[in-house]
Design an enzyme around this catalytic site. Sequence first.
Site, PDB file in Angstrom:
ATOM      1  CE1 TYR A  50      11.632  -3.232  24.602  1.00  0.00           C
ATOM      2  CE2 TYR A  50       9.806  -1.847  23.911  1.00  0.00           C
ATOM      3  CZ  TYR A  50      10.850  -2.703  23.601  1.00  0.00           C
ATOM      4  OH  TYR A  50      11.111  -3.024  22.282  1.00  0.00           O
ATOM      5  CG  ASN A 113      16.141  -2.322  17.195  1.00  0.00           C
ATOM      6  OD1 ASN A 113      14.903  -2.357  17.242  1.00  0.00           O
ATOM      7  ND2 ASN A 113      16.897  -2.582  18.239  1.00  0.00           N
ATOM      8  CG  HIS A 116      11.574  -7.331  21.596  1.00  0.00           C
ATOM      9  ND1 HIS A 116      12.485  -6.887  22.526  1.00  0.00           N
ATOM     10  CD2 HIS A 116      10.908  -8.355  22.189  1.00  0.00           C
ATOM     11  CE1 HIS A 116      12.369  -7.611  23.622  1.00  0.00           C
ATOM     12  NE2 HIS A 116      11.413  -8.514  23.444  1.00  0.00           N
ATOM     13  CD  GLU A 127      10.188 -10.331  26.217  1.00  0.00           C
ATOM     14  OE1 GLU A 127      10.349 -10.896  25.112  1.00  0.00           O
ATOM     15  OE2 GLU A 127      11.035  -9.554  26.709  1.00  0.00           O
TER      16      GLU A 127
HETATM   17  P1  CMP Z   1      14.749  -4.207  21.844  1.00  0.00           P
HETATM   18  O1  CMP Z   1      15.455  -5.461  21.520  1.00  0.00           O
HETATM   19  O2  CMP Z   1      13.289  -4.113  21.566  1.00  0.00           O
HETATM   20  O3  CMP Z   1      15.001  -3.886  23.403  1.00  0.00           O
HETATM   21  C1  CMP Z   1      15.011  -2.578  23.918  1.00  0.00           C
HETATM   22  C2  CMP Z   1      14.889  -1.542  22.843  1.00  0.00           C
HETATM   23  O4  CMP Z   1      15.258  -0.242  23.247  1.00  0.00           O
HETATM   24  C3  CMP Z   1      15.888  -1.878  21.739  1.00  0.00           C
HETATM   25  O5  CMP Z   1      15.458  -3.009  21.025  1.00  0.00           O
HETATM   26  C4  CMP Z   1      15.904  -0.569  20.963  1.00  0.00           C
HETATM   27  O6  CMP Z   1      14.762  -0.422  20.133  1.00  0.00           O
HETATM   28  C5  CMP Z   1      15.814   0.417  22.118  1.00  0.00           C
HETATM   29  N1  CMP Z   1      17.120   0.898  22.561  1.00  0.00           N
HETATM   30  C6  CMP Z   1      18.045   0.232  23.270  1.00  0.00           C
HETATM   31  N2  CMP Z   1      19.097   1.016  23.545  1.00  0.00           N
HETATM   32  C7  CMP Z   1      18.813   2.201  22.996  1.00  0.00           C
HETATM   33  C8  CMP Z   1      19.500   3.432  22.929  1.00  0.00           C
HETATM   34  N3  CMP Z   1      20.711   3.609  23.511  1.00  0.00           N
HETATM   35  N4  CMP Z   1      18.932   4.457  22.274  1.00  0.00           N
HETATM   36  C9  CMP Z   1      17.729   4.312  21.695  1.00  0.00           C
HETATM   37  N5  CMP Z   1      17.005   3.162  21.732  1.00  0.00           N
HETATM   38  C10 CMP Z   1      17.550   2.121  22.375  1.00  0.00           C
END
Ligand code: CMP
Length: 137
Positions: A50, A113, A116, A127
């Site tokens: 990240y 969510n 990824h 990645e």
């Molecule tokens: P991902 O696709 O893994 O890429 C970055 C991750 O950060 C995203 O999924 C979420 O899990 C997290 N994320 C992105 N924006 C936010 C936010 N505003 N608040 C909390 N978590 C976030």
Amino acid sequence: MSERTLVLIKPDAVRRGLVGEIIGRFERKGLAIEALALRTMDVALADQHYAEHVERDFYPPLRDFMTGGSLVSMIVSGDEAITVVRLLIGATDGRKATPGSIRGDLSLSNRENLVHASDSPESAKREISLWFPELAL
Ligand code: CMP
């Protein structure tokens, strides 16, 4: 054109018993699983994975969440796999993701969510070399 993308099935999905459901959606779409491992992400790998988010306010709780349990790392491949997988998983915020997508059907959170997936060919290359260095091209 066949592409490879890096997918993580996140700790919330593993905890909720949704690994089979999520992998099944990729398989039913016609994508191929080229590599798959159950593992944990340590802080050093989280900071690398990240890298573009480490300065963001949401990063510390994201790092704690991503390092807090087992996850599944995968290389998924197929025709335009990078775009296709992003469409299948849906928008970042599960509350806003379109019904029918993985997040739209199964997540109510912006952080937890479930999945990824790499967002571009450059991210996929970077990645895959982080998670599967032995399979990097
Ligand atoms: P991902 O696709 O893994 O890429 C970055 C991750 O950060 C995203 O999924 C979420 O899990 C997290 N994320 C992105 N924006 C936010 C936010 N505003 N608040 C909390 N978590 C976030």
